[in-house]
Design a protein around this motif. Structure first.
Motif, PDB file in Angstrom:
ATOM      1  N   ARG A  39      48.772  20.345  30.689  1.00  8.91           N
ATOM      2  CA  ARG A  39      48.399  20.886  31.992  1.00  8.91           C
ATOM      3  C   ARG A  39      49.127  20.176  33.136  1.00  8.91           C
ATOM      4  O   ARG A  39      49.382  20.774  34.186  1.00  8.91           O
ATOM      5  N   ILE A  94      45.446  17.507  28.401  1.00  9.42           N
ATOM      6  CA  ILE A  94      45.700  17.144  29.798  1.00  9.42           C
ATOM      7  C   ILE A  94      47.199  17.048  30.035  1.00  9.42           C
ATOM      8  O   ILE A  94      47.708  17.504  31.077  1.00  9.42           O
ATOM      9  N   PHE A 118      45.494  21.128  36.581  1.00  3.83           N
ATOM     10  CA  PHE A 118      44.568  20.027  36.314  1.00  3.83           C
ATOM     11  C   PHE A 118      44.585  19.100  37.519  1.00  3.83           C
ATOM     12  O   PHE A 118      45.659  18.730  38.005  1.00  3.83           O
TER      13      PHE A 118
END
Length: 694
Positions: A165, A162, A211
């Motif tokens: 991203r 994450i 994301f």
């Protein structure tokens, strides 16, 4: 330790003096016998002792408790929190149920131990790696948190994926402002007041990165938002001759079916060219099917070495995703692909370890958008972020907030909705306000207070509800059984006549009109106690032919994925008598009991399965609130036990309330249980947010 730590009350010594691992394992065994600890946790501690006989008892105790915490949804054991409230690390019975115990509690064996002592004991064990150094140690100590190695790896992998991203800055769709204005042509106004259109801003922010998180309660328009977002992304890709490969997924078959039903109508209403509409999928699959589950394995066909063939992935009901599944999903996601997570951050988290959406949306209420993000949203979306709940943020220190949007206006539950007002009060942990709303009553709220287990009023509600003030009758279980009986095709209807298929669909739809939800599985007010009682009551009233074994009308819940049958955990079917073709010409068709399930592929089709082929199903007149996630019912009734239980929290009550579309009934025998549950909040231990920021 055998002299200092006996298995009886009296003379308990501080754990700092413990030196006999055998006595500790005997104590763990006593906890298992009382149901305070899982046999798995005790076995793990015993296995670790075999790996390192010199490991101190405090390290083995921590390992058993860390394993047990996984069973409660915690990714790790928080040492400081455990020392502050040691007994909460076990599954202790409700207060007063075990006054005659003769077994030591964690609070007694940890008396006198401080955090430094416990950390030193762990650091001195060959079982423990500090901050994940090396790969051979099965436990990882990071600060005040102790992890089983596998879950440490999952958490680090999710945070790294994450985090990378969040740093992405993909090319923005062409003419973004113009497209947003076309997809959201009218300003959002409620009672004449102009409000911030968070759906529009969610689309803008999601288009800015690879994301994004979109969270909101029931009726706030998460599906509407994501369909317009997909149009926003797909339209310029179509014009460029490189249409995006888009996939839609959800954690369960039920959630996938619900999204499939709603997304088609949303796509049809889009103000875009038909070619763009056709390039937006309406079929939603489960995460297990998307990744390609391998039989008898934790692994999937798609992974980093065989990534998913897609450019955009939307995952609905993200609150139900556990840490392991998210790690597998991110591992299989191509680096260039966009990931969009949808869900209600206030719902119950997954049954397995982790509270991904809750962790990631920790700052969603306050927004915490940076000055740069605010200015960009104003320029691109034409919206001013004037909500008083919003707080100033720092894009460098709070990168996740710049990719998170909370939808704040519910179109389903307006200001006058009793269900909506009750859900908001519960979510705010305001028990007094929630109780006042229930006391006011209304067309969509009902409270049933029971004086005993056999009260007839409960049976009346479950069969057919009560007349509402407006005269419309909330549904009970009699409704679907009346549809089953009254709309059955004629006896001479041929087995291959489509009328049988349509009849089965009507029965399934009618069953979805009402659902009883339980907070617990065991006891008189749990799933295991209520399901046979309800079946018996329906049988006594002549609505069911039987209440044991297989009988027509029996609703069942699939409890384990069965890929050979195409059924997933959470799927609901109903046993129906359907005619089978005659074995010889001229012979009449004979009725045969089959269990009918809706297909979760968006086709609207059905599966007809012989009961003998179903090995993992249970009757589902009553289901747990956890199992109801991803579902909605016209009338939902939530029944609470008469004693407080660790699972009773505001998240559970809120999730139960928000499964209702038109009517909600609260069934209780002690008012204090609801009030106390509303005041309590789930706190799952993890280090995901800290790892993400760090």
């Amino acid at each position: 330790m055998s002299e200092q730590l006996s298995l009886t009350m009296g003379g308990a010594a501080p754990a700092a003096e413990l030196h006999d691992a055998a006595s500790l394992l005997a104590l763990l065994e006593a906890w298992v016998e009382r149901g305070w600890l899982r046999a798995l946790d005790r076995a793990l501690a015993g296995f670790f002792r075999e790996l390192d006989e010199a490991s101190p008892p405090l390290a083995l105790l921590a390992a058993a408790l860390a394993s047990h915490q996984l069973g409660h949804g915690h990714v790790c054991l928080d040492l400081a929190a455990t020392l502050a409230s040691p007994d909460f690390a076990l599954s202790l019975p409700p207060e007063g149920e075990d006054a005659a115990r003769a077994t030591l509690l964690p609070s007694e064996i940890l008396a006198g131990v401080d955090l430094a002592q416990w950390r030193d004991a762990l650091a001195g064990s060959r079982l423990v790696a500090l901050d994940g150094a090396g790969e051979e140690a099965p436990l990882v100590l990071h600060g005040e948190r102790l992890y089983l190695r596998r879950y440490w790896n999952y958490e680090r992998a999710v945070a790294a994926a994450i985090g990378s991203r969040l740093a992405d800055a993909p090319a923005l769709p062409a003419e973004l402002s113009t497209s947003l204005a076309r997809l959201f042509p009218e300003p959002l106004t409620v009672d004449g007041e102009r409000l911030t259109d968070w759906q529009k801003l969610a689309c803008a922010l999601a288009a800015r990165g690879s994301f994004s998180l979109i969270t909101g309660g029931p009726g706030t328009g998460k599906t509407t938002t994501v369909v317009r977002l997909l149009a926003l992304l797909q339209e310029p890709a179509q014009v460029a001759g490189q249409p995006l490969r888009i996939r839609l997924a959800a954690p369960t078959g039920k959630a996938a079916a619900r999204l499939t039903e709603s997304i088609g109508a949303q796509v049809a209403s889009l103000n875009v060219d038909n070619s763009v509409k056709k390039a937006i999928p309406s079929e939603v699959t489960t995460l297990h099917r998307l990744l390609g589950s391998l039989p008898d394995s934790r692994h999937f066909r798609h992974h980093a070495g065989n990534p998913l063939p897609l450019d955009v992935l939307v995952v609905d009901e993200a609150s139900m995703i556990d840490l392991e599944m998210m790690a597998c999903l991110l591992d299989a996601l191509p680096r260039h692909a966009r990931l969009i997570l949808l869900g209600d951050k206030d719902q119950l988290a997954s049954v397995e370890a982790g509270a991904l959406l809750g962790d990631l949306c920790r700052d969603a209420e306050g927004g915490f958008y940076s000055a740069d993000t605010r200015a960009w949203l104003a320029a691109v979306g034409g919206e001013t972020l004037a909500d008083p709940a919003l707080r100033e943020g720092d894009g460098t220190r709070q990168p996740l907030a710049q990719r998170t949007v909370m939808l704040r206006h519910s179109r389903r539950f307006g200001s006058g909705s009793g269900i909506g007002r009750l859900a908001r009060a519960v979510n705010a942990r305001d028990a007094a306000q929630a109780r006042a709303i229930l006391a006011e009553g209304g067309d969509d709220l009902h409270v049933l207070r029971l004086r005993g287990e056999e009260e007839a009023a409960l049976e009346r509600l479950l069969l057919g509800g009560r007349p509402a003030r407006g005269g419309e009758r909330p549904q009970g279980y009699a409704h679907y059984l009346e549809v089953l009986r009254d709309s059955r095709p004629a006896a001479d209807c041929l087995p291959d006549d489509p009328a049988w298929h349509e009849w089965a669909k009507r029965v399934l739809a009618a069953f979805d009109a009402f659902q009883l939800l339980c907070a617990v599985r065991k006891g008189a007010w749990g799933v295991e106690g209520l399901n046979p009682r309800i079946a018996g009551a329906l049988h006594r009233h002549g609505l069911l032919d039987g209440d044991q074994g297989w009988y027509e009308g029996r609703p069942v819940l699939v409890t384990r994925n069965d890929y050979s049958l195409g059924l997933m955990n959470g799927d609901i079917g109903i046993a129906l008598r359907l005619p089978e073709p005659a074995e010889r010409p001229g012979q009449p068709a004979r009725p045969l009991l089959r269990v009918v399930f809706p297909r979760n592929d968006g086709s609207g089709g059905l599966r007809f399965i012989l009961p003998s082929r179903l090995s993992a199903v249970e009757t589902v007149f009553a289901m747990t609130v956890h199992k109801s996630q991803g579902s909605e019912f016209a009338h939902t009734a939530l029944i609470l036990p008469d004693t407080l239980n660790p699972v009773l929290t505001k998240e559970l009550v809120y999730t139960g309330i928000t499964r209702a579309r038109h009517w909600f009934s609260l069934i209780e025998s002690r008012a204090s249980v609801f009030d106390e549950a509303v005041r309590r909040q789930v706190e799952r231990r993890s280090g995901l947010v800290e790892a993400l920021v760090g």
